[in-house]
Design a protein around this motif. Structure first.
Motif, PDB file in Angstrom:
ATOM      1  N   THR A   1      -1.133  10.269   2.852  1.00 49.66           N
ATOM      2  CA  THR A   1      -1.560   8.891   3.134  1.00 49.66           C
ATOM      3  C   THR A   1      -1.032   8.386   4.481  1.00 49.66           C
ATOM      4  OG1 THR A   1       0.336   8.093   1.849  1.00 49.66           O
ATOM      5  CG2 THR A   1      -1.797   8.242   0.711  1.00 49.66           C
TER       6      THR A   1
ATOM      7  N   GLY B   1      -5.731  11.483   2.248  1.00 45.15           N
ATOM      8  CA  GLY B   1      -5.449  10.583   1.139  1.00 45.15           C
ATOM      9  C   GLY B   1      -6.003   9.194   1.356  1.00 45.15           C
ATOM     10  N   ILE B   2      -6.248   8.853   2.607  1.00 46.20           N
ATOM     11  CA  ILE B   2      -6.869   7.570   2.948  1.00 46.20           C
ATOM     12  C   ILE B   2      -8.355   7.744   3.223  1.00 46.20           C
ATOM     13  CG2 ILE B   2      -6.916   5.684   4.629  1.00 46.20           C
ATOM     14  CD1 ILE B   2      -3.923   6.129   5.048  1.00 46.20           C
TER      15      ILE B   2
ATOM     16  N   ASP C   1       1.493  12.035  -0.416  1.00 46.25           N
ATOM     17  CA  ASP C   1       0.130  11.981  -0.953  1.00 46.25           C
ATOM     18  C   ASP C   1      -0.931  12.013   0.148  1.00 46.25           C
ATOM     19  OD1 ASP C   1       0.992  11.760  -3.661  1.00 46.25           O
ATOM     20  OD2 ASP C   1       1.498   9.647  -3.276  1.00 46.25           O
TER      21      ASP C   1
ATOM     22  N   LEU D   1      -6.362  -1.160   3.372  1.00 40.19           N
ATOM     23  CA  LEU D   1      -5.479  -0.228   2.672  1.00 40.19           C
ATOM     24  C   LEU D   1      -4.994  -0.799   1.342  1.00 40.19           C
ATOM     25  CD1 LEU D   1      -3.405   0.970   5.750  1.00 40.19           C
ATOM     26  CD2 LEU D   1      -5.089   2.325   4.477  1.00 40.19           C
TER      27      LEU D   1
ATOM     28  N   VAL E   1      -5.880   1.936  -1.044  1.00 38.78           N
ATOM     29  CA  VAL E   1      -4.702   2.735  -1.404  1.00 38.78           C
ATOM     30  C   VAL E   1      -3.568   1.780  -1.785  1.00 38.78           C
ATOM     31  CG1 VAL E   1      -3.282   4.700  -0.703  1.00 38.78           C
ATOM     32  CG2 VAL E   1      -5.457   4.322   0.432  1.00 38.78           C
TER      33      VAL E   1
ATOM     34  N   THR F   1       0.831  -1.203   0.000  1.00 38.36           N
ATOM     35  CA  THR F   1       0.000   0.000   0.000  1.00 38.36           C
ATOM     36  C   THR F   1       0.865   1.253   0.000  1.00 38.36           C
ATOM     37  OG1 THR F   1      -1.664   1.252   1.257  1.00 38.36           O
ATOM     38  CG2 THR F   1      -0.140  -0.084   2.520  1.00 38.36           C
ATOM     39  N   ASP F   2       0.297   2.350  -0.463  1.00 39.21           N
ATOM     40  CA  ASP F   2       0.987   3.638  -0.402  1.00 39.21           C
ATOM     41  C   ASP F   2       0.826   4.310   0.959  1.00 39.21           C
ATOM     42  OD1 ASP F   2       2.114   3.612  -2.891  1.00 39.21           O
ATOM     43  OD2 ASP F   2       0.595   4.862  -3.855  1.00 39.21           O
ATOM     44  N   ALA F   3       0.031   3.725   1.823  1.00 38.83           N
ATOM     45  CA  ALA F   3      -0.183   4.301   3.149  1.00 38.83           C
ATOM     46  C   ALA F   3       1.093   4.229   3.978  1.00 38.83           C
ATOM     47  CB  ALA F   3      -1.309   3.566   3.868  1.00 38.83           C
TER      48      ALA F   3
END
Length: 205
Positions: free
Chosen positions: A123, A143-144, A121, A184, A188, A23-25
């Motif tokens: 996140t 972002g989330i 971002d 996530l 994301v 995930t990008d989180a």
């Protein structure tokens, strides 16, 4: 109360790293022993009881000198102030709403102090626990939150809170991180390799 040993903290770190690969989180975990020392609470209760004590004594015992009464009053105040300072006693004297309010304030401060609002971002996501207050909260940046409604974290928070109450904080963290990771990964997903924030468990003791 122990805030996880080194091996348990490493397990949390590894769990975060595994989730962030999918995930990008950016996950940050914070574990606090307590949200506040509540220093004024013991003095408040001790003072209140000490103030009411003379009336009670005079009601049951009329023959008591003013100096003796004052000595008893001060002795009771000091003794109770010391007893009420014990963490286990102090926590039980504070209304749940006050304890949770203090813990929620600390969670929001940590979100800012850990720079979760400065990710590329937006996140960043905080998983916050305060053991003394038996309080768990998940805070996600925009972002989330634009992909996952805050209400969707509630079941995860409730399960984690039950773990904390049972003294199973490590297991609670691992389950919570895994459950968050599932959401996530879908909401994301990873678009590129990143690691903007440290993965280790932040401990406030």
């Amino acid at each position: 109360m122990t805030l996880l040993n080194n091996n348990e903290r490493q397990q949390v770190t590894d769990a975060i790293a595994a989730v962030e690969r999918e995930t990008d989180a950016e996950l940050v975990t914070v574990l606090a022993e307590r949200a506040d020392d509540y220093a004024y609470i013991p003095l408040l209760w001790a003072g209140l009881i000490a103030l009411l004590l003379p009336g009670a004594l005079l009601f049951f015992t009329a023959a008591i000198s003013a100096s003796t009464l004052l000595l008893i009053q001060w002795s009771v105040f000091v003794a109770l102030a010391l007893v009420f300072r014990l963490p286990a006693v102090t926590t039980r004297m504070i209304p749940k709403s006050v304890r949770h309010w203090r813990a929620a304030n600390l969670a929001r401060r940590q979100f800012l102090e850990q720079n979760l609002h400065h990710t590329r971002d937006a996140t960043g996501m905080l998983i916050f626990v305060s053991e003394a207050e038996r309080y768990v909260e998940i805070i996600a940046d925009r972002g989330i939150s634009q992909h996952v409604d805050d209400s969707e974290w509630q079941a995860i928070v409730s399960a984690f809170t039950a773990r904390v109450r049972a003294g199973e904080t490590r297991a609670g963290f691992l389950e919570c991180i895994a459950a968050c990771g599932e959401k996530l990964h879908t909401a994301v997903p990873a678009t590129h390799e990143r690691n903007e924030l440290p993965n280790h468990l932040v401990v406030l003791d």
